[in-house]
Design a protein around this motif. Structure first.
Motif, PDB file in Angstrom:
ATOM      1  N   GLY A  14       0.804  -1.219   0.000  1.00 47.11           N
ATOM      2  CA  GLY A  14       0.000   0.000   0.000  1.00 47.11           C
ATOM      3  C   GLY A  14       0.835   1.266   0.000  1.00 47.11           C
ATOM      4  O   GLY A  14       2.062   1.241   0.018  1.00 47.11           O
ATOM      5  N   VAL A  15       0.132   2.375  -0.014  1.00 46.08           N
ATOM      6  CA  VAL A  15       0.775   3.686  -0.021  1.00 46.08           C
ATOM      7  C   VAL A  15       1.366   3.969   1.352  1.00 46.08           C
ATOM      8  O   VAL A  15       0.747   3.679   2.376  1.00 46.08           O
ATOM      9  N   VAL A  16       2.574   4.521   1.355  1.00 48.02           N
ATOM     10  CA  VAL A  16       3.214   4.948   2.605  1.00 48.02           C
ATOM     11  C   VAL A  16       3.595   6.414   2.461  1.00 48.02           C
ATOM     12  O   VAL A  16       3.802   6.913   1.361  1.00 48.02           O
ATOM     13  N   ARG A  17       3.661   7.092   3.600  1.00 46.73           N
ATOM     14  CA  ARG A  17       3.988   8.501   3.551  1.00 46.73           C
ATOM     15  C   ARG A  17       4.732   8.907   4.802  1.00 46.73           C
ATOM     16  O   ARG A  17       4.637   8.279   5.846  1.00 46.73           O
ATOM     17  N   GLY A  18       5.474   9.978   4.665  1.00 45.40           N
ATOM     18  CA  GLY A  18       6.143  10.615   5.780  1.00 45.40           C
ATOM     19  C   GLY A  18       5.888  12.097   5.678  1.00 45.40           C
ATOM     20  O   GLY A  18       6.082  12.693   4.624  1.00 45.40           O
TER      21      GLY A  18
END
Length: 116
Positions: free
Chosen positions: A27-31
């Motif tokens: 899935g999409v990951v973000r910081g």
């Protein structure tokens, strides 16, 4: 540091990793990080701007913000069980005067080397 759990050679802006195959998408990951320069930093940057050239105080602020967002993204990917991140991008938005949000995002995946 959590990013030590991921080989940074397996983090790319591309959508594939040569020599590897994607076996699972996590899935999409973000910081996300939000940064501002202190009043003293703004004064120092103003002096640098007066004389022209690279405004290193702002360059360093931007680099630290991107690095922090990147590390948070990697940590998010590791938490999802990924060993790689593809399609990595950065975005930045000024959310108030002198305050900027920096976002690093991509798709967390599990990859394995192709058989020789």
């Amino acid at each position: 540091m959590p990013s030590a759990l991921m080989d940074h050679n397996l983090v790319t802006t591309a959508f594939e990793l040569p020599g590897y195959r994607i076996v699972r998408t996590c899935g999409v990951v973000r910081g996300i990080t939000v940064r501002s320069r202190s009043v003293l930093g703004n004064i120092g940057a103003g002096i640098q701007a007066f004389f022209g050239g690279n405004i290193t105080l702002y360059t360093n602020l931007c680099e630290h913000a991107r690095e922090e967002a990147y590390e948070i993204m990697i940590q998010h990917a590791v938490e999802k069980g990924a060993n790689a991140v593809i399609g990595v991008r950065y975005d930045a938005t000024e959310i108030a005067a002198g305050i900027t949000e920096v976002l690093a995002y991509g798709t967390a995946v599990v990859v394995e080397p192709l058989s020789a």
